[in-house]
Design a protein around this motif. Sequence first.
Motif, PDB file in Angstrom:
ATOM      1  N   THR A  16      64.072  -1.072  82.942  1.00 45.42           N
ATOM      2  CA  THR A  16      63.612   0.129  83.650  1.00 45.42           C
ATOM      3  C   THR A  16      62.304  -0.165  84.375  1.00 45.42           C
ATOM      4  O   THR A  16      61.943   0.533  85.309  1.00 45.42           O
ATOM      5  N   VAL A  17      61.604  -1.197  83.928  1.00 46.07           N
ATOM      6  CA  VAL A  17      60.430  -1.738  84.614  1.00 46.07           C
ATOM      7  C   VAL A  17      60.562  -3.260  84.558  1.00 46.07           C
ATOM      8  O   VAL A  17      61.408  -3.793  83.834  1.00 46.07           O
ATOM      9  N   THR A  18      59.720  -3.934  85.298  1.00 43.84           N
ATOM     10  CA  THR A  18      59.666  -5.389  85.242  1.00 43.84           C
ATOM     11  C   THR A  18      58.417  -5.785  84.474  1.00 43.84           C
ATOM     12  O   THR A  18      57.315  -5.338  84.798  1.00 43.84           O
ATOM     13  N   VAL A  19      58.608  -6.602  83.448  1.00 45.61           N
ATOM     14  CA  VAL A  19      57.491  -7.147  82.681  1.00 45.61           C
ATOM     15  C   VAL A  19      57.412  -8.618  83.069  1.00 45.61           C
ATOM     16  O   VAL A  19      58.411  -9.328  83.025  1.00 45.61           O
ATOM     17  N   LEU A 110      49.611 -10.060  81.649  1.00 50.68           N
ATOM     18  CA  LEU A 110      50.977  -9.569  81.844  1.00 50.68           C
ATOM     19  C   LEU A 110      50.946  -8.395  82.807  1.00 50.68           C
ATOM     20  O   LEU A 110      49.939  -7.683  82.901  1.00 50.68           O
ATOM     21  N   SER A 111      52.052  -8.170  83.487  1.00 51.85           N
ATOM     22  CA  SER A 111      52.172  -7.044  84.398  1.00 51.85           C
ATOM     23  C   SER A 111      53.387  -6.211  83.985  1.00 51.85           C
ATOM     24  O   SER A 111      54.422  -6.759  83.602  1.00 51.85           O
ATOM     25  N   VAL A 112      53.229  -4.909  84.060  1.00 55.06           N
ATOM     26  CA  VAL A 112      54.322  -3.975  83.800  1.00 55.06           C
ATOM     27  C   VAL A 112      54.458  -3.143  85.076  1.00 55.06           C
ATOM     28  O   VAL A 112      53.563  -2.373  85.417  1.00 55.06           O
ATOM     29  N   LEU A 175      56.586  -5.348  75.014  1.00 53.04           N
ATOM     30  CA  LEU A 175      56.678  -4.596  76.274  1.00 53.04           C
ATOM     31  C   LEU A 175      58.109  -4.584  76.806  1.00 53.04           C
ATOM     32  O   LEU A 175      58.605  -3.546  77.253  1.00 53.04           O
ATOM     33  N   ALA A 176      58.788  -5.729  76.749  1.00 53.92           N
ATOM     34  CA  ALA A 176      60.168  -5.806  77.241  1.00 53.92           C
ATOM     35  C   ALA A 176      61.101  -4.927  76.415  1.00 53.92           C
ATOM     36  O   ALA A 176      61.991  -4.264  76.957  1.00 53.92           O
ATOM     37  N   THR A 177      60.893  -4.888  75.115  1.00 55.52           N
ATOM     38  CA  THR A 177      61.714  -4.037  74.249  1.00 55.52           C
ATOM     39  C   THR A 177      61.448  -2.563  74.534  1.00 55.52           C
ATOM     40  O   THR A 177      62.379  -1.751  74.598  1.00 55.52           O
TER      41      THR A 177
END
Length: 187
Positions: A16-19, A110-112, A175-177
């Motif tokens: 739903t987002v890119t991490v 990291l970027s979200v 974050l990915a989870t």
Amino acid sequence: MSNAASALNNRVANGTVTVREMGLRGMITLRGDLSDASLKKACKSLTGQDFPAMGKANVDGEKGLCWMSPDEVLILVPHAQAAEAVTQIEKAMKGKHHLAVNVSDARALLSVEGPYAREVIAKLAPVDLHPDTFKPGDFRRSRLGQVAAAFWMADATTAHVICFRSIADYAFRLLATSAKAGPVGIF
């Protein structure tokens, strides 16, 4: 001599987002009297950014300043410029109480990115991330789950997260989870 490598080799997770891990970044911890004109001038000359107010980050591209505490600022520069930046700080602050340390290889960035970036972090951090409360440029030191992290909103749909390199894989997976679980719809 070994070649520098980022913590996660630019890993990316899409949902739903890119991490994404943002690769090598120069990071310098500077402690001292944050009201000192020499300290502020050194920071501006290294980054081109105005000195941040409490709880703020002024970042443009690879250069920026993040307020960390009443006597600490984090300076962001390109990785290859970090050692020279420390030397410049030492010259500018000669004779004044301060501490400048290159922490580039001890941290990960990291970027979200995406419309639910706030929700991804809000599920993990005890911070009010409502857009009325946490705006672009706002910066917090907190935690993600049970690990130390700092983060700021680069824009309305992008957050940047700094953590220790030793827990970068855990923070990335956390974050990915959170992103994989999808939006909650609270914002």
